[in-house]
Write an enzyme that holds these catalytic residues in place. Structure first.
Site, PDB file in Angstrom:
ATOM      1  N   HIS A  62       0.848  -1.179   0.000  1.00 44.11           N
ATOM      2  CA  HIS A  62       0.000   0.000   0.000  1.00 44.11           C
ATOM      3  C   HIS A  62       0.892   1.240   0.000  1.00 44.11           C
ATOM      4  O   HIS A  62       1.700   1.416   0.910  1.00 44.11           O
ATOM      5  CB  HIS A  62      -0.889   0.012   1.246  1.00 44.11           C
ATOM      6  CG  HIS A  62      -1.744  -1.210   1.375  1.00 44.11           C
ATOM      7  ND1 HIS A  62      -2.816  -1.433   0.556  1.00 44.11           N
ATOM      8  CD2 HIS A  62      -1.681  -2.263   2.207  1.00 44.11           C
ATOM      9  CE1 HIS A  62      -3.387  -2.575   0.891  1.00 44.11           C
ATOM     10  NE2 HIS A  62      -2.701  -3.098   1.883  1.00 44.11           N
ATOM     11  N   ALA A  95      -3.370   6.643   3.821  1.00 43.41           N
ATOM     12  CA  ALA A  95      -2.015   6.260   4.247  1.00 43.41           C
ATOM     13  C   ALA A  95      -0.945   7.225   3.755  1.00 43.41           C
ATOM     14  O   ALA A  95       0.170   7.214   4.256  1.00 43.41           O
ATOM     15  CB  ALA A  95      -1.700   4.845   3.773  1.00 43.41           C
TER      16      ALA A  95
END
Length: 125
Positions: A62, A95
């Site tokens: 990610h 994120a």
């Protein structure tokens, strides 16, 4: 980007050299001609290996820390309330705001971040 590509090619060449020596070499089937295994890769030039890297490289993780939360003077993109510097009305809550890449799974940290953003948003209005 060019320097990254050169490092990746050097890494591929190192891995290919390691695969040619013992104790690993005897555990590999160098006669298998499957294109997925590509046992002739060690015969390619650096330019050809660059193309292989470009074709096959992908991100499996990610993405994180690309829009980090920090003071603007320290290279930050968002402030402590997740507002993007210089863009009125825009917040980032994913994120990308992590100041550094986390060592655990990003989803855990995202749950906390989303809760933090909700609290920051509710208290700022």
């Amino acid at each position: 980007m060019e320097e990254d590509l050169k490092k990746l090619v050097r890494g591929v060449k190192l891995i290919l050299r390691i695969a040619q020596v013992e104790p690993l070499a005897s555990h590999l089937d160098h006669k298998d001609e499957s294109p997925l295994l590509d046992h002739q890769l060690h015969l390619k030039s650096d330019k050809e290996l660059e193309e292989v890297v470009r074709e096959r490289l992908e991100t499996l993780y990610h993405p994180a820390s690309t829009c980090r939360m920090a003071p603007l003077e320290d290279g930050g993109v968002v402030d402590a309330k997740l507002r993007v510097y210089g863009v009125q009305g825009l917040r980032v809550c994913d994120a990308s705001i992590f100041p550094e890449i986390v060592s655990g799974h990003t989803v855990r940290f995202l749950h906390v971040t989303h809760r933090y953003d909700l609290d920051a948003y509710m208290w700022s209005n």
